[in-house]
Design a protein around this motif. Structure first.
Motif, short mmCIF file in Angstrom:
data_model
loop_
_atom_site.label_atom_id
_atom_site.label_comp_id
_atom_site.label_asym_id
_atom_site.label_seq_id
_atom_site.Cartn_x
_atom_site.Cartn_y
_atom_site.Cartn_z
N SER A 8 0.81 -1.22 0.00
CA SER A 8 0.00 0.00 0.00
C SER A 8 0.85 1.26 0.00
CB SER A 8 -0.94 0.02 1.21
OG SER A 8 -0.20 -0.02 2.42
N SER A 9 2.09 1.20 0.52
CA SER A 9 2.98 2.35 0.51
C SER A 9 4.40 1.90 0.75
CB SER A 9 2.56 3.40 1.55
OG SER A 9 2.68 2.86 2.86
N VAL A 10 5.36 2.81 0.45
CA VAL A 10 6.78 2.53 0.62
C VAL A 10 7.42 3.67 1.39
CG1 VAL A 10 8.97 2.10 -0.57
CG2 VAL A 10 6.83 1.25 -1.56
N ARG A 11 8.23 3.33 2.41
CA ARG A 11 8.95 4.34 3.19
C ARG A 11 10.45 4.05 3.08
NH1 ARG A 11 4.89 6.01 6.90
NH2 ARG A 11 2.91 5.69 5.79
N ILE A 12 11.25 5.10 2.92
CA ILE A 12 12.70 4.96 2.78
C ILE A 12 13.39 5.46 4.06
CG2 ILE A 12 14.75 5.66 1.49
CD1 ILE A 12 12.96 3.82 -0.08
N ASP A 13 14.34 4.68 4.55
CA ASP A 13 15.15 5.06 5.71
C ASP A 13 16.58 4.58 5.44
OD1 ASP A 13 16.11 5.94 8.10
OD2 ASP A 13 15.09 4.44 9.34
N GLY A 14 17.44 5.49 4.96
CA GLY A 14 18.79 5.10 4.61
C GLY A 14 18.80 4.16 3.42
N VAL A 15 19.47 3.02 3.56
CA VAL A 15 19.51 2.04 2.46
C VAL A 15 18.32 1.09 2.51
CG1 VAL A 15 22.02 2.12 2.36
CG2 VAL A 15 20.90 0.38 3.77
N TYR A 16 17.42 1.30 3.46
CA TYR A 16 16.29 0.39 3.63
C TYR A 16 15.00 0.98 3.07
CZ TYR A 16 19.39 -2.12 6.80
OH TYR A 16 20.45 -2.81 7.34
N ALA A 17 14.22 0.10 2.44
CA ALA A 17 12.87 0.44 2.02
C ALA A 17 11.91 -0.42 2.84
CB ALA A 17 12.69 0.17 0.53
N TYR A 18 10.93 0.21 3.43
CA TYR A 18 9.92 -0.50 4.20
C TYR A 18 8.64 -0.54 3.38
CZ TYR A 18 13.03 -0.10 8.24
OH TYR A 18 14.10 -0.19 9.10
N LEU A 19 8.22 -1.75 3.04
CA LEU A 19 7.02 -1.94 2.24
C LEU A 19 5.85 -2.24 3.16
CD1 LEU A 19 8.44 -4.18 -0.63
CD2 LEU A 19 8.75 -1.74 -0.25
N ILE A 20 4.85 -1.38 3.17
CA ILE A 20 3.69 -1.57 4.01
C ILE A 20 2.70 -2.47 3.27
CG2 ILE A 20 1.99 -0.42 5.45
CD1 ILE A 20 4.95 0.39 5.91
N CYS A 21 2.55 -3.70 3.75
CA CYS A 21 1.71 -4.70 3.09
C CYS A 21 0.48 -4.99 3.94
CB CYS A 21 2.49 -6.00 2.88
SG CYS A 21 4.02 -5.82 1.96
N GLY A 22 -0.44 -5.74 3.37
CA GLY A 22 -1.64 -6.10 4.10
C GLY A 22 -1.34 -6.97 5.31
N PHE A 23 -0.33 -7.84 5.21
CA PHE A 23 -0.04 -8.77 6.31
C PHE A 23 0.95 -8.19 7.32
CE2 PHE A 23 3.53 -9.55 3.51
CZ PHE A 23 4.59 -9.78 4.37
N GLY A 24 1.65 -7.09 6.95
CA GLY A 24 2.66 -6.53 7.83
C GLY A 24 3.62 -5.65 7.05
N ILE A 25 4.88 -5.60 7.48
CA ILE A 25 5.89 -4.75 6.87
C ILE A 25 7.07 -5.60 6.40
CG2 ILE A 25 7.56 -2.89 7.27
CD1 ILE A 25 5.60 -1.65 9.19
N VAL A 26 7.54 -5.32 5.18
CA VAL A 26 8.71 -6.01 4.63
C VAL A 26 9.84 -5.00 4.53
CG1 VAL A 26 9.68 -7.18 2.62
CG2 VAL A 26 7.33 -7.67 3.33
N LYS A 27 11.00 -5.36 5.08
CA LYS A 27 12.18 -4.50 5.08
C LYS A 27 13.14 -4.96 3.98
CE LYS A 27 15.89 -2.95 8.23
NZ LYS A 27 16.45 -3.13 9.60
#
Length: 636
Positions: free
Chosen positions: A124-143
């Protein structure tokens, strides 16, 4: 030897043409609707119409990305730039992931896409923190570690380290650069919607809607897009402002053979006439025999005047199929603009209400009209003779072995031998030319021997849902399917030459809605539910005769030090005999043409690359009559 070849080229006239290499793919993606912008130094990554392109702020260059030039998938939903990793993360609708560097290098991360889980993987959305992308998914978050190109971790909501203070998505790049981007022209169509297409007079005519009662209702704005080989032309989409009738789901189109600027398209809301790209007239119940659809014995509004099949004859008269209407079904708009009705009882479903999905209207080599009713509980294949106003309707589909099939026909086409092919949800069937015109026919299924030492054979593509079948210049069949991509079947129907899927080719989707062929170049266009792409095949329409002015080879000269493709000989007659010899007359290679085209890999009969020199292409017709000779210069 190289000096000799160059000298020969200077003294012997040869064709210099710019044709695509056989076996190459191309995608025709839309980049019209700007959705996201991410700045990466001097580069802007632009997500538009769920596709991606890159714009350089310094030199104003534009580079478009698609599946044929590096990307792993189609239909992008999110992009985000990590300056720390120096990469853009691209997330697709199916949760596949690409990482793209400013130099165009693409790295795929397919773990999330391939992972089988019970939860919703949709991002549903993507957040960037340094070299990491956090993918906000229906089941949780993927780093995702964008630097190492791997999934670093995943978190369920009840995980003790579940991220809660992720950076918000940054839209400042969009706000800052949207004025710049809105002026860019990356090319391509305006929409990735391609329901029907026809290649006519060197142009690809397409519609982008879809409506069949009880089966499809996309509710797309009325889309007509035409490709002339260089540019896309979008027909007006604001016709509701002119007509007062909702303009949606255009799903068939044809071009007047007496005036290529006279085009008619139709679908859910009536018949739309255009002249020189300008809207001319809407035909419906107010000015024609066309009638709105009937639903539960009630007549619906003008927004449901269903026309799913139209076809111009050679004189400019247009046959029209009006589906699900009361008391009418078959009619003609003459070249003078007058209407004639030929209503047939056989095309009524019940109570003088027409069949719901009369479509796929063609004219065969005998002048007969063929079309289908693609309705699960009242399927028919129909043959209409305009000279006698007689209609034959086939409702019972028995093959040569007495097996009855309750199939749903989707489209009809004619092969080079005069047989009629029917694409159905249960595979391809054939009405042999010798049975055409009979009240009852066999829906023949080709039997392909297993060649395993037994006498067993299997029906050709049995059980595979086919949407349409296109015939190329060599008589081969290109079969579009719903879930299994595209099949290419030999002219004699005994060999599966190719089976293109998203896994083994650059095909955009395994759900292929239509196929159109440029018979002059061999380019085969595939309209899919993810957009339009094409493949340059090794067959074109054959010439009627061969002469030295039209038979030529390309590339020519061919320098195998920097070229690894095929050499193509074009301008040949059907199934022509081709022999390639060296200057001394020694036979190097031989074969027969595919339609009007023959390919040579630059090797001799033993599989060895030939040496530098001039080679002769000697041709003859399929019945042994002398053809012509052309030459190929080879440089190693």
């Amino acid at each position: 030897m190289k000096k000799f070849v160059i000298t020969w080229l200077l003294t012997f006239s040869c064709w210099q043409i710019a044709l695509s290499q056989i076996g190459t793919w191309k995608a025709y993606m839309a980049y019209h609707d700007v959705q996201q912008i991410q700045k990466a130094g001097d580069e802007l990554f632009v997500m538009a119409s769920n596709s991606l392109y890159q714009y350089n702020l310094t030199d104003q260059s534009i580079y478009t990305y698609d599946k044929t030039n590096g990307m792993s998938d189609t239909h992008i939903t999110h992009i985000a730039w990590s300056s720390a990793a120096g990469r853009l993360i691209v997330v697709y609708q199916n949760s596949n992931i690409d990482l793209i560097e400013p130099d165009g290098n693409v790295v795929n991360i397919s773990d999330l896409y391939l992972k089988v889980i019970t939860g919703d993987k949709t991002v549903s959305s993507v957040r960037i923190d340094g070299v990491y992308a956090y993918l906000i998914c229906g089941f949780g978050i993927v780093k995702v570690n964008m630097e190492r190109a791997e999934i670093a971790d995943s978190y369920m909501p009840n995980h003790p380290e579940y991220p809660t203070n992720l950076p918000d998505e940054n839209n400042s790049d969009y706000n800052q650069y949207i004025d710049v981007v809105s002026k860019l022209q990356p090319g391509g169509p305006n929409y990735n919607e391609f329901y029907e297409s026809k290649f006519i007079n060197g142009k690809l005519y397409t519609t982008g809607g879809a409506f069949l009662s009880g089966r499809i209702a996309k509710n797309n704005i009325g889309i007509i897009q035409i490709y002339d080989g260089n540019n896309w032309i979008l027909y007006p989409t604001n016709l509701q402002e002119i007509t007062g009738v909702k303009y949606v789901d255009q799903n068939c189109i044809d071009v007047d053979p007496s005036d290529e600027n006279h085009i008619i398209a139709a679908g859910r809301t009536g018949l739309y006439e255009f002249q020189n790209g300008t809207f001319k007239k809407l035909w419906n119940k107010h000015n024609s025999p066309l009638r709105p659809a009937i639903d539960k014995n009630n007549e619906l509004s003008d927004a449901y005047t269903l026309v799913h099949g139209i076809k111009f004859d050679k004189n400019g008269n247009l046959l029209v199929l009006n589906s699900q209407a009361k008391d009418v079904n078959l009619m003609m708009l003459t070249k003078e603009g007058k209407w004639e009705t030929y209503t047939k009882n056989e095309l009524f479903y019940k109570d003088n209400i027409g069949n719901t999905s009369l479509k796929s209207l063609i004219i065969d080599s005998r002048g007969l009209y063929w079309f289908v009713n693609s309705q699960w509980n009242n399927s028919t294949v129909n043959c209409y003779q305009p000279s006698t106003d007689e209609l034959i309707t086939y409702k019972y589909f028995n093959n040569q072995d007495g097996i009855n099939y309750p199939f749903v026909p989707n489209a009809v086409s004619e092969d080079l031998n005069g047989n009629i092919w029917v694409a159905t949800n249960m595979g391809p069937f054939i009405i042999k030319k010798e049975e055409i015109g009979q009240e009852s026919v066999t829906f023949y299924q080709e039997k392909v021997p297993r060649n395993d030492g037994t006498d067993y054979a299997d029906y050709l593509l049995s059980g595979i849902a086919c949407n349409c079948i296109a015939i190329d210049g060599a008589g081969r069949k290109w079969v579009a399917t719903t879930e299994t991509g595209v099949f290419l079947v030999s002219e004699d129907n005994m060999t599966q030459i190719n089976h293109f899927t998203t896994d083994n080719s650059k095909l955009l989707s395994n759900n292929v809605l239509n196929i159109s062929i440029n018979q002059e170049t061999g380019e085969v266009f595939f309209g899919t539910d993810q957009g339009l792409c094409s493949y340059v095949s090794d067959a074109i329409e054959p010439a009627e005769s061969m002469d030295k002015d039209h038979v030529y080879a390309y590339p020519n000269p061919v320098d195998f030090s920097n070229y690894s493709g095929l050499i193509t000989v074009t301008g040949l007659t059907f199934n022509a005999d081709v022999k390639i010899t060296n200057a001394a007359g020694y036979l190097i290679a031989e074969g027969r043409s595919n339609g009007g085209l023959f390919t040579w890999d630059g090797k001799d009969k033993k599989g060895n690359r030939v040496g530098s020199g001039v080679y002769h292409v000697i041709t003859a017709t399929s019945d042994g009559k002398k053809g012509t000779i052309c030459r190929i210069a080879v440089i190693n």
